[in-house]
Design a protein around this motif. Structure first.
Motif, PDB file in Angstrom:
ATOM      1  N   GLU A  72       0.851  -1.187   0.000  1.00  0.00           N
ATOM      2  CA  GLU A  72       0.000   0.000   0.000  1.00  0.00           C
ATOM      3  C   GLU A  72       0.890   1.242   0.000  1.00  0.00           C
ATOM      4  OE1 GLU A  72      -3.470  -2.417   2.433  1.00  0.00           O
ATOM      5  OE2 GLU A  72      -2.434  -0.741   3.403  1.00  0.00           O
ATOM      6  N   VAL A  73       0.409   2.308  -0.610  1.00  0.00           N
ATOM      7  CA  VAL A  73       1.286   3.415  -0.988  1.00  0.00           C
ATOM      8  C   VAL A  73       1.884   4.170   0.196  1.00  0.00           C
ATOM      9  CG1 VAL A  73       0.207   3.745  -3.227  1.00  0.00           C
ATOM     10  CG2 VAL A  73      -0.755   4.904  -1.230  1.00  0.00           C
ATOM     11  N   GLU A 270      -1.440  -3.128  -5.263  1.00  0.00           N
ATOM     12  CA  GLU A 270      -1.035  -1.760  -5.597  1.00  0.00           C
ATOM     13  C   GLU A 270      -1.991  -1.128  -6.602  1.00  0.00           C
ATOM     14  OE1 GLU A 270       2.861   0.584  -7.416  1.00  0.00           O
ATOM     15  OE2 GLU A 270       3.124  -1.262  -6.254  1.00  0.00           O
ATOM     16  N   TYR A 271      -2.330  -1.851  -7.663  1.00  0.00           N
ATOM     17  CA  TYR A 271      -3.228  -1.299  -8.669  1.00  0.00           C
ATOM     18  C   TYR A 271      -4.629  -1.049  -8.099  1.00  0.00           C
ATOM     19  CZ  TYR A 271       0.183  -2.333 -12.346  1.00  0.00           C
ATOM     20  OH  TYR A 271       1.304  -2.367 -13.146  1.00  0.00           O
ATOM     21  N   TRP A 272      -5.094  -1.979  -7.262  1.00  0.00           N
ATOM     22  CA  TRP A 272      -6.435  -1.839  -6.686  1.00  0.00           C
ATOM     23  C   TRP A 272      -6.492  -0.637  -5.745  1.00  0.00           C
ATOM     24  CZ3 TRP A 272     -10.717  -3.875  -8.432  1.00  0.00           C
ATOM     25  CH2 TRP A 272     -11.854  -3.894  -7.639  1.00  0.00           C
ATOM     26  N   SER A 273      -5.404  -0.389  -5.009  1.00  0.00           N
ATOM     27  CA  SER A 273      -5.375   0.768  -4.106  1.00  0.00           C
ATOM     28  C   SER A 273      -5.362   2.082  -4.884  1.00  0.00           C
ATOM     29  CB  SER A 273      -4.149   0.703  -3.177  1.00  0.00           C
ATOM     30  OG  SER A 273      -2.941   0.895  -3.897  1.00  0.00           O
ATOM     31  N   ARG A 274      -4.999   2.021  -6.181  1.00  0.00           N
ATOM     32  CA  ARG A 274      -5.034   3.202  -7.054  1.00  0.00           C
ATOM     33  C   ARG A 274      -6.304   3.259  -7.890  1.00  0.00           C
ATOM     34  NH1 ARG A 274       1.007   2.696  -9.764  1.00  0.00           N
ATOM     35  NH2 ARG A 274       2.250   3.051  -7.885  1.00  0.00           N
ATOM     36  N   VAL A 345      -7.682 -12.397  -4.896  1.00  0.00           N
ATOM     37  CA  VAL A 345      -8.608 -12.048  -3.817  1.00  0.00           C
ATOM     38  C   VAL A 345      -7.857 -11.413  -2.648  1.00  0.00           C
ATOM     39  CG1 VAL A 345     -10.226 -12.987  -2.105  1.00  0.00           C
ATOM     40  CG2 VAL A 345     -10.288 -13.805  -4.470  1.00  0.00           C
ATOM     41  N   ALA A 346      -6.677 -11.943  -2.322  1.00  0.00           N
ATOM     42  CA  ALA A 346      -5.862 -11.357  -1.250  1.00  0.00           C
ATOM     43  C   ALA A 346      -5.445  -9.939  -1.604  1.00  0.00           C
ATOM     44  CB  ALA A 346      -4.636 -12.225  -0.984  1.00  0.00           C
ATOM     45  N   GLY A 347      -5.063  -9.706  -2.858  1.00  0.00           N
ATOM     46  CA  GLY A 347      -4.667  -8.374  -3.293  1.00  0.00           C
ATOM     47  C   GLY A 347      -5.820  -7.389  -3.323  1.00  0.00           C
ATOM     48  N   LEU A 348      -7.034  -7.892  -3.484  1.00  0.00           N
ATOM     49  CA  LEU A 348      -8.229  -7.041  -3.453  1.00  0.00           C
ATOM     50  C   LEU A 348      -8.627  -6.648  -2.038  1.00  0.00           C
ATOM     51  CD1 LEU A 348     -10.377  -8.943  -6.130  1.00  0.00           C
ATOM     52  CD2 LEU A 348      -9.185  -6.758  -6.432  1.00  0.00           C
ATOM     53  N   ASP A 349      -7.797  -7.032  -1.069  1.00  0.00           N
ATOM     54  CA  ASP A 349      -8.010  -6.727   0.354  1.00  0.00           C
ATOM     55  C   ASP A 349      -9.243  -7.441   0.904  1.00  0.00           C
ATOM     56  OD1 ASP A 349      -7.065  -5.630   2.674  1.00  0.00           O
ATOM     57  OD2 ASP A 349      -8.126  -3.733   2.459  1.00  0.00           O
ATOM     58  N   ARG A 350      -9.476  -8.677   0.428  1.00  0.00           N
ATOM     59  CA  ARG A 350     -10.567  -9.481   0.945  1.00  0.00           C
ATOM     60  C   ARG A 350     -10.042 -10.824   1.470  1.00  0.00           C
ATOM     61  NH1 ARG A 350     -15.820  -8.264   0.250  1.00  0.00           N
ATOM     62  NH2 ARG A 350     -15.883  -9.686   2.030  1.00  0.00           N
ATOM     63  N   PRO A 351      -9.119 -10.777   2.438  1.00  0.00           N
ATOM     64  CA  PRO A 351      -8.611 -12.039   2.981  1.00  0.00           C
ATOM     65  C   PRO A 351      -9.692 -12.843   3.689  1.00  0.00           C
ATOM     66  CG  PRO A 351      -7.954 -10.204   4.376  1.00  0.00           C
ATOM     67  CD  PRO A 351      -8.556  -9.607   3.130  1.00  0.00           C
ATOM     68  N   ASP A 352     -10.757 -12.159   4.125  1.00  0.00           N
ATOM     69  CA  ASP A 352     -11.853 -12.869   4.792  1.00  0.00           C
ATOM     70  C   ASP A 352     -12.522 -13.860   3.850  1.00  0.00           C
ATOM     71  OD1 ASP A 352     -12.600 -10.375   3.475  1.00  0.00           O
ATOM     72  OD2 ASP A 352     -14.640 -10.768   4.148  1.00  0.00           O
TER      73      ASP A 352
END
Length: 479
Positions: A72-73, A270-274, A345-352
Motif C-alpha cells: 500500500e502506498v 497496488e493497482y487496486w489501491s489506485r 482475492v488477497a490483493g483485493l483486500d478481501r482475505p476474509d
C-alpha cells in the motif's frame, strides 16, 4: 521500486529459471535420498517437514500481512521488515513448547528422535519465510526464487553429509535447517532496507490483516498437506514416501504458476489501491493464461506412462501407485489456476473471503479424504484432494468475477495448452504402447518426444504464447 513498477514478465522469467535450477538440484537429491532411505525413512522426513509447514503458519500469515501493508502506498518499508522479523522471533517461543506438549500427549506421528531437528528447522524456516514475504513485494520479486535456489544448492550436500554420518531422516532435517539459516542473510541483503521497530499504529494495521491471513495460512497449508498428514497418521511413513515421490515428479508443473502468484498479489494490491481496474484485470488474465503451461504437459505425460515413470526414476520399491501420479498431476493443473485466483482475492483486500473459501475446501478435503483413505488407500486421499480443489477453484472463480468481470477465466492460452497437451498424449501413448521402458534411455526418449510435440504444437497454434515469448526475450536482450 514497488511491485507495480516491476517488469512483470521479465521478473517471472528470471524466477522460472531459478525454479528450474532449484528443481533440478532438488530432484537429483530426492532420487538419491528416496533410494538410500527407502519409503519409510524418506516419508519420515516429509512428515516432519509437513508438520513444520503447518505449525509455522502464524509466522507465515504475519509475514503475509506485512507484505500486504507494504504494497500500500503509504506504509514504511523499514517497519514492514521490522514487524516481520519481530514475529519470526516471538512466535516460536509460544509455538514450540505447545508442539512439544502435543507431541508427548498424543504421539499421533512417529517422531522418535526427530523433535530436536524439528525445532531447529522450525526456527530457521520462520526467519526465512517472513523475509522472503517482504522480498516478494519488491520490484525484484524473482530474487525470492533465487534465494530458494541458493538454499537448494546448500541443502543437498548438507543433507548428504548428515545422512552419510548416520543421522538418517534427522540428517535430512538438519541439512535443510542449516541451509535455510545460511540463506537468510542473502534475502535480507536483496531487500536492501534496514529493519525499523514498528510503531503501534503500524502493528495494528498489520494485525487487522493478519487476523485473516494467519487462519488462511493454516487452512491453505493444511489442505495442501492433508494427504501427508492423513497418510502419516492412519497408514505408515512408507505410504508418505510413495506419495511424495509422485509429488516430486510433478513439481516442475508449479514453477511458472508459483512465481507468477508471488508477484501477482502485490501488483493487484497496488493497482487496486489506485483504483486501476484495467491494469488489475490485465495482470490477472495473463497470470491465469500461463500459470498451468508446465502443469498441463506433465499431466498428459503422466497419464501416458505413470508406472514406468515412477519405477524408472525412483526404483521398483515405488511402483504400483501410478494412478496417484496421474491424480497429483491433474491436481497441479487446477491448483495453479486456484492460487492465481487466491492471490487476486488477497490483493483485493478481501482475505476474509479466502478464509471462508479455504475452510470449505479444508473441511471437504479432510472429511472426504478420511472416508476414501479407509476404502481406497493412497488413491482415495488423492481423489479427495482433487474434488476439494475443484470446488475451491469454482468458488474463487465466482468471487473474482464479482470484482473483475472483464477477466476471462478460461483464457485463450489455457485452451491452446489443453489442446496441445491432448495431442502430446496421443503421440506419447502411441509410442509407449510400442516400447518397453527398461532403463533411463527409453524414458528420456519418450519425455523428449512429448516435450517437443507439446512445445511445437503450442507455439504453432497460440498467438498469445508467441507474443509473450517474443516480449520476454526482447526484454532479456535489452537488459
Amino acid at each position: 521500486m514497488s511491485a507495480g513498477e516491476a517488469d512483470f514478465g521479465f521478473e517471472i522469467s528470471k524466477g522460472v529459471i531459478a525454479k528450474f535450477l532449484m528443481g533440478a538440484i532438488g530432484f537429483a537429491g530426492s532420487v538419491v535420498f528416496a533410494r538410500v532411505l527407502g519409503p519409510a525413512g524418506y516419508g519420515a522426513f516429509y512428515v516432519v517437514l509437513t508438520l513444520v509447514d503447518v505449525l509455522d503458519n502464524p509466522v507465515t500469515g504475519w509475514g503475509m500481512a506485512c507484505k500486504k501493508r507494504l504494497t500500500e502506498v503509504d506504509f514504511p518499508l523499514g517497519e514492514a521488515l521490522g514487524s516481520s522479523l519481530l514475529g519470526a522471533l516471538l512466535f516460536p517461543i509460544v509455538i514450540l513448547p505447545a508442539a512439544y506438549l502435543l507431541h508427548r500427549s498424543t504421539e499421533l506421528y512417529d517422531l522418535s528422535g526427530l523433535f530436536v531437528p524439528f525445532s531447529v528447522l522450525f526456527v530457521t524456516l520462520c526467519l526465512f519465510v517472513v523475509s522472503t514475504q517482504i522480498l516478494s513485494a519488491r520490484a525484484n520479486f524473482s530474487a525470492v526464487q533465487w534465494a530458494d535456489t541458493l538454499r537448494s544448492i546448500f541443502t543437498t550436500p548438507l543433507q548428504l553429509a548428515f545422512v552419510l554420518l548416520g543421522f538418517g531422516a534427522a540428517g535430512m532435517v538438519y541439512g535443510l535447517a542449516v541451509a535455510t539459516a545460511l540463506t537468510v542473510p542473502y534475502v535480507l541483503y536483496r531487500i536492501d532496507v534496514h529493519p525499523v521497530l514498528p510503531t503501534r499504529s503500524s502493528v495494528f494495521r498489520i494485525a487487522s490483516y493478519a487476523k485473516y491471513s494467519v487462519p488462511n495460512g493454516f487452512i491453505g497449508t493444511t489442505q495442501s498437506r492433508i494427504d501427508i498428514l492423513l497418510l502419516g497418521a492412519l497408514l505408515t511413513s512408507a505410504s508418505v514416501g510413495k506419495y511424495q515421490v509422485a509429488m516430486q515428479l510433478t513439481l516442475a508443473g508449479t514453477f511458472i504458476g508459483e512465481v507468477t502468484s508471488t508477484g501477482l498479489m502485490a501488483r493487484v494490491s497496488e493497482y487496486w489501491s489506485r483504483d486501476d481496474v484495467s491494469a488489475t484485470s490485465n495482470d490477472v488474465a495473463n497470470a491465469l493464461g500461463f500459470a498451468s503451461i508446465l502443469a498441463i504437459p506433465l499431466f498428459f505425460g503422466a497419464a501416458a506412462m505413470p508406472n514406468d515413470l515412477l519405477v524408472a526414476v525412483f526404483g521398483p520399491q515405488y511402483g504400483g501407485v501410478g494412478i496417484v501420479l496421474v491424480g497429483i498431476a491433474f491436481f497441479r493443473v487446477v491448483n495453479m489456476q486456484s492460487i492465481q485466483l487466491g492471490s487476486t482475492v488477497a490483493g483485493l483486500d478481501r482475505p476474509d473471503l479466502n478464509t471462508r473459501i479455504g475452510l470449505v475446501g479444508l473441511v471437504l478435503n479432510v472429511g472426504l479424504g478420511y472416508l476414501l483413505l479407509l476404502e481406497f488407500g493412497i488413491a482415495g486421499v488423492v481423489a479427495a484432494t482433487i474434488v476439494s480443489e475443484l470446488v475451491k477453484y469454482l468458488i474463487l472463480e465466482y468471487v473474482v468475477k464479482q470484482y473483475l468481470p472483464e477477466v476471462p477465466l478460461l483464457t485463450r492460452p489455457l485452451r491452446h495448452q489443453l489442446l496441445s497437451g491432448a495431442i502430446m498424449f496421443a503421440v506419447v501413448d502411441g509410442l509407449h504402447s510400442l516400447m518397453f521402458v527398461s532403463w533411463w534411455g527409453d524414458l528420456v526418449v519418450l519425455v523428449g518426444v512429448g516435450a517437443a510435440v507439446y512445445s511445437v504444437t503450442l507455439t504453432a497454434i497460440s498467438e498469445p504464447v508467441r507474443t509473450t515469448a517474443r516480449g520476454i526475450l526482447s526484454d532479456a536482450l535489452d537488459r
